[in-house]
Write a protein that holds these residues in place. Structure first.
Motif, mmCIF file in Angstrom:
data_model
loop_
_atom_site.group_PDB
_atom_site.id
_atom_site.type_symbol
_atom_site.label_atom_id
_atom_site.label_comp_id
_atom_site.label_asym_id
_atom_site.label_seq_id
_atom_site.Cartn_x
_atom_site.Cartn_y
_atom_site.Cartn_z
ATOM 1 N N SER A 190 -6.015 18.484 -6.768
ATOM 2 C CA SER A 190 -6.580 18.402 -8.119
ATOM 3 C C SER A 190 -8.020 17.926 -8.118
ATOM 4 O O SER A 190 -8.816 18.318 -8.976
ATOM 5 C CB SER A 190 -5.749 17.450 -8.990
ATOM 6 N N LEU A 191 -8.370 17.092 -7.167
ATOM 7 C CA LEU A 191 -9.724 16.539 -7.120
ATOM 8 C C LEU A 191 -10.777 17.613 -6.857
ATOM 9 O O LEU A 191 -11.939 17.443 -7.216
ATOM 10 C CB LEU A 191 -9.816 15.437 -6.065
ATOM 11 N N HIS A 192 -10.369 18.732 -6.274
ATOM 12 C CA HIS A 192 -11.319 19.820 -6.002
ATOM 13 C C HIS A 192 -11.846 20.469 -7.279
ATOM 14 O O HIS A 192 -12.858 21.167 -7.246
ATOM 15 C CB HIS A 192 -10.680 20.874 -5.106
ATOM 16 N N TYR A 193 -11.158 20.237 -8.401
ATOM 17 C CA TYR A 193 -11.587 20.834 -9.664
ATOM 18 C C TYR A 193 -12.626 20.005 -10.399
ATOM 19 O O TYR A 193 -13.167 20.439 -11.410
ATOM 20 C CB TYR A 193 -10.371 21.082 -10.572
ATOM 21 N N PHE A 194 -12.896 18.822 -9.891
ATOM 22 C CA PHE A 194 -13.911 17.971 -10.498
ATOM 23 C C PHE A 194 -15.287 18.362 -9.973
ATOM 24 O O PHE A 194 -15.407 18.928 -8.890
ATOM 25 C CB PHE A 194 -13.633 16.498 -10.175
ATOM 26 N N PRO A 195 -16.339 18.035 -10.727
ATOM 27 C CA PRO A 195 -17.690 18.295 -10.218
ATOM 28 C C PRO A 195 -17.874 17.644 -8.852
ATOM 29 O O PRO A 195 -17.283 16.600 -8.558
ATOM 30 C CB PRO A 195 -18.606 17.656 -11.266
ATOM 31 N N LYS A 196 -18.692 18.266 -8.032
ATOM 32 C CA LYS A 196 -18.894 17.823 -6.656
ATOM 33 C C LYS A 196 -19.338 16.360 -6.560
ATOM 34 O O LYS A 196 -18.898 15.632 -5.678
ATOM 35 C CB LYS A 196 -19.921 18.738 -5.982
ATOM 36 N N ASP A 197 -20.196 15.923 -7.485
ATOM 37 C CA ASP A 197 -20.674 14.537 -7.421
ATOM 38 C C ASP A 197 -19.544 13.535 -7.636
ATOM 39 O O ASP A 197 -19.586 12.416 -7.131
ATOM 40 C CB ASP A 197 -21.812 14.290 -8.422
ATOM 41 N N ILE A 198 -18.503 13.936 -8.350
ATOM 42 C CA ILE A 198 -17.344 13.062 -8.535
ATOM 43 C C ILE A 198 -16.388 13.191 -7.357
ATOM 44 O O ILE A 198 -16.005 12.201 -6.738
ATOM 45 C CB ILE A 198 -16.620 13.356 -9.865
#
Length: 112
Positions: free
Chosen positions: A14-22
């Motif tokens: 799921s974390l892959h769907y967040f903006p790269k900086d996050i």
């Protein structure tokens, strides 16, 4: 007892769907006999045994506690402020899991 590694893998995906900086600022650390995910060193969510652990800002605690399968985090046999556990029934879908990941990240963002 080991923690639910499948749930940990769902969180990682799921974390892959967040903006790269996050997503690139999120690290993992073994704690509480499980694994926690930290945003810039601030704890956001984790997996403890079979439960999802989430940090929640105070303003959203009452509302969040009304959700299915949510209970106070009582790791020390006493509820811990701004922490909850979410059981399997509360995170059956990826949308439900995403909701709690965002809730935990919201808390971490207030601490950086």
């Amino acid at each position: 007892m080991a923690y639910n590694e499948q749930l940990s893998k769902r969180i990682e995906a799921s974390l892959h769907y967040f903006p790269k900086d996050i997503s690139e600022a999120i690290t993992q650390k073994r704690m509480f006999g499980g694994i926690v995910f930290l945003y810039k060193g601030k704890m956001a969510i984790g997996v403890i045994k079979q439960d999802l652990m989430v940090r929640v800002i105070s303003a959203k605690m009452d509302e969040t506690m009304k959700k299915e399968a949510v209970r106070p985090m009582d790791f020390t046999k006493k509820p811990i402020k701004e922490y909850i556990y979410v059981g399997a029934k509360g995170i059956e879908t990826e949308e439900e899991l995403q909701f709690y990941i965002e809730l935990g990240l919201e808390h971490a963002l207030t601490k950086v």
